[in-house]
Design a protein around this motif. Sequence first.
Motif, PDB file in Angstrom:
ATOM      1  N   TYR A 132      -8.785   5.829  10.412  1.00 32.73           N
ATOM      2  CA  TYR A 132      -7.476   6.104   9.822  1.00 32.73           C
ATOM      3  C   TYR A 132      -6.877   4.842   9.212  1.00 32.73           C
ATOM      4  O   TYR A 132      -6.295   4.878   8.128  1.00 32.73           O
ATOM      5  CB  TYR A 132      -6.526   6.685  10.871  1.00 32.73           C
ATOM      6  N   ALA A 133      -7.017   3.711   9.913  1.00 26.75           N
ATOM      7  CA  ALA A 133      -6.479   2.463   9.394  1.00 26.75           C
ATOM      8  C   ALA A 133      -7.220   2.039   8.128  1.00 26.75           C
ATOM      9  O   ALA A 133      -6.604   1.564   7.172  1.00 26.75           O
ATOM     10  CB  ALA A 133      -6.578   1.380  10.464  1.00 26.75           C
ATOM     11  N   LEU A 134      -8.533   2.203   8.100  1.00 20.82           N
ATOM     12  CA  LEU A 134      -9.296   1.849   6.904  1.00 20.82           C
ATOM     13  C   LEU A 134      -8.952   2.761   5.731  1.00 20.82           C
ATOM     14  O   LEU A 134      -8.851   2.311   4.593  1.00 20.82           O
ATOM     15  CB  LEU A 134     -10.798   1.912   7.202  1.00 20.82           C
ATOM     16  N   GLY A 135      -8.764   4.042   6.006  1.00 20.17           N
ATOM     17  CA  GLY A 135      -8.360   4.971   4.953  1.00 20.17           C
ATOM     18  C   GLY A 135      -6.996   4.623   4.390  1.00 20.17           C
ATOM     19  O   GLY A 135      -6.781   4.669   3.176  1.00 20.17           O
ATOM     20  N   LEU A 136      -6.069   4.267   5.251  1.00 22.09           N
ATOM     21  CA  LEU A 136      -4.738   3.878   4.791  1.00 22.09           C
ATOM     22  C   LEU A 136      -4.799   2.607   3.957  1.00 22.09           C
ATOM     23  O   LEU A 136      -4.135   2.495   2.916  1.00 22.09           O
ATOM     24  CB  LEU A 136      -3.819   3.683   5.998  1.00 22.09           C
ATOM     25  N   LEU A 137      -5.621   1.653   4.370  1.00 20.58           N
ATOM     26  CA  LEU A 137      -5.796   0.426   3.596  1.00 20.58           C
ATOM     27  C   LEU A 137      -6.399   0.724   2.229  1.00 20.58           C
ATOM     28  O   LEU A 137      -5.961   0.166   1.213  1.00 20.58           O
ATOM     29  CB  LEU A 137      -6.687  -0.547   4.367  1.00 20.58           C
ATOM     30  N   LEU A 138      -7.361   1.617   2.177  1.00 22.34           N
ATOM     31  CA  LEU A 138      -7.974   2.004   0.904  1.00 22.34           C
ATOM     32  C   LEU A 138      -6.953   2.676  -0.018  1.00 22.34           C
ATOM     33  O   LEU A 138      -6.906   2.389  -1.219  1.00 22.34           O
ATOM     34  CB  LEU A 138      -9.159   2.930   1.157  1.00 22.34           C
ATOM     35  N   ILE A 139      -6.116   3.544   0.544  1.00 19.15           N
ATOM     36  CA  ILE A 139      -5.082   4.204  -0.263  1.00 19.15           C
ATOM     37  C   ILE A 139      -4.095   3.177  -0.822  1.00 19.15           C
ATOM     38  O   ILE A 139      -3.712   3.244  -1.995  1.00 19.15           O
ATOM     39  CB  ILE A 139      -4.356   5.273   0.587  1.00 19.15           C
TER      40      ILE A 139
ATOM     41  N   LEU B  50      -4.713   0.015  -1.446  1.00 15.48           N
ATOM     42  CA  LEU B  50      -5.398  -0.759  -2.483  1.00 15.48           C
ATOM     43  C   LEU B  50      -5.492   0.014  -3.799  1.00 15.48           C
ATOM     44  O   LEU B  50      -5.236  -0.535  -4.873  1.00 15.48           O
ATOM     45  CB  LEU B  50      -6.796  -1.152  -2.006  1.00 15.48           C
ATOM     46  N   ILE B  51      -5.836   1.284  -3.719  1.00 15.10           N
ATOM     47  CA  ILE B  51      -5.916   2.118  -4.932  1.00 15.10           C
ATOM     48  C   ILE B  51      -4.543   2.238  -5.573  1.00 15.10           C
ATOM     49  O   ILE B  51      -4.395   2.130  -6.793  1.00 15.10           O
ATOM     50  CB  ILE B  51      -6.508   3.507  -4.591  1.00 15.10           C
ATOM     51  N   ARG B  52      -3.516   2.432  -4.758  1.00 18.10           N
ATOM     52  CA  ARG B  52      -2.155   2.537  -5.289  1.00 18.10           C
ATOM     53  C   ARG B  52      -1.731   1.237  -5.967  1.00 18.10           C
ATOM     54  O   ARG B  52      -1.063   1.254  -6.998  1.00 18.10           O
ATOM     55  CB  ARG B  52      -1.205   2.857  -4.139  1.00 18.10           C
ATOM     56  N   GLY B  53      -2.140   0.110  -5.390  1.00 15.88           N
ATOM     57  CA  GLY B  53      -1.790  -1.177  -5.985  1.00 15.88           C
ATOM     58  C   GLY B  53      -2.471  -1.389  -7.328  1.00 15.88           C
ATOM     59  O   GLY B  53      -1.901  -1.995  -8.239  1.00 15.88           O
ATOM     60  N   PHE B  54      -3.697  -0.919  -7.466  1.00 19.46           N
ATOM     61  CA  PHE B  54      -4.401  -1.073  -8.740  1.00 19.46           C
ATOM     62  C   PHE B  54      -3.889  -0.108  -9.800  1.00 19.46           C
ATOM     63  O   PHE B  54      -3.907  -0.417 -10.991  1.00 19.46           O
ATOM     64  CB  PHE B  54      -5.902  -0.875  -8.546  1.00 19.46           C
ATOM     65  N   LEU B  55      -3.430   1.060  -9.416  1.00 14.45           N
ATOM     66  CA  LEU B  55      -2.983   2.056 -10.386  1.00 14.45           C
ATOM     67  C   LEU B  55      -1.530   1.866 -10.803  1.00 14.45           C
ATOM     68  O   LEU B  55      -1.114   2.420 -11.819  1.00 14.45           O
ATOM     69  CB  LEU B  55      -3.159   3.460  -9.809  1.00 14.45           C
ATOM     70  N   ARG B  56      -0.750   1.132 -10.032  1.00 14.80           N
ATOM     71  CA  ARG B  56       0.660   0.939 -10.341  1.00 14.80           C
ATOM     72  C   ARG B  56       0.828  -0.021 -11.506  1.00 14.80           C
ATOM     73  O   ARG B  56       0.216  -1.078 -11.531  1.00 14.80           O
ATOM     74  CB  ARG B  56       1.351   0.342  -9.118  1.00 14.80           C
ATOM     75  N   PRO B  57       1.650   0.330 -12.477  1.00 17.61           N
ATOM     76  CA  PRO B  57       1.881  -0.609 -13.581  1.00 17.61           C
ATOM     77  C   PRO B  57       2.744  -1.772 -13.120  1.00 17.61           C
ATOM     78  O   PRO B  57       3.730  -1.597 -12.409  1.00 17.61           O
ATOM     79  CB  PRO B  57       2.616   0.248 -14.615  1.00 17.61           C
ATOM     80  N   ARG B  58       2.348  -2.979 -13.503  1.00 15.42           N
ATOM     81  CA  ARG B  58       3.089  -4.178 -13.155  1.00 15.42           C
ATOM     82  C   ARG B  58       3.521  -4.881 -14.435  1.00 15.42           C
ATOM     83  O   ARG B  58       2.677  -5.474 -15.102  1.00 15.42           O
ATOM     84  CB  ARG B  58       2.239  -5.123 -12.324  1.00 15.42           C
ATOM     85  N   PRO B  59       4.771  -4.793 -14.776  1.00 17.84           N
ATOM     86  CA  PRO B  59       5.204  -5.452 -16.010  1.00 17.84           C
ATOM     87  C   PRO B  59       5.144  -6.978 -15.864  1.00 17.84           C
ATOM     88  O   PRO B  59       5.531  -7.522 -14.853  1.00 17.84           O
ATOM     89  CB  PRO B  59       6.649  -4.987 -16.179  1.00 17.84           C
ATOM     90  N   GLY B  60       4.615  -7.613 -16.886  1.00 16.61           N
ATOM     91  CA  GLY B  60       4.545  -9.059 -16.901  1.00 16.61           C
ATOM     92  C   GLY B  60       3.262  -9.642 -16.331  1.00 16.61           C
ATOM     93  O   GLY B  60       3.031 -10.825 -16.396  1.00 16.61           O
ATOM     94  N   ARG B  61       2.416  -8.807 -15.754  1.00 19.24           N
ATOM     95  CA  ARG B  61       1.156  -9.286 -15.209  1.00 19.24           C
ATOM     96  C   ARG B  61       0.007  -8.782 -16.052  1.00 19.24           C
ATOM     97  O   ARG B  61       0.029  -7.650 -16.539  1.00 19.24           O
ATOM     98  CB  ARG B  61       0.967  -8.808 -13.778  1.00 19.24           C
TER      99      ARG B  61
END
Length: 70
Positions: free
Chosen positions: A48-55, A57-68
């Motif tokens: 469960y902890a690994l799945g949450l970490l994976l989610i 990470l995926i959310r961090g890569f898919l989120r738009p970050r202005p200025g980066r």
Amino acid sequence: MPRGFGRNYGKRSLLSYRFGGLYGLLDILFLVGMLYFLVKLLLVALPYALGLLLIFLIRGFLRPRPGRIF
């Protein structure tokens, strides 16, 4: 001899005093039981902890970050 030191101070080691007799056996059994429970809990919670970490990470890569760039 300094004050506060008993008559038989240092004659027996702490380990032999702590785990000696019937109560020492009960202490060891309780410690082994607690360690067994913690290992089982870790094995159950780890996916469960690994799945949450994976989610996250995926959310961090898919989120738009202005200025980066990345």
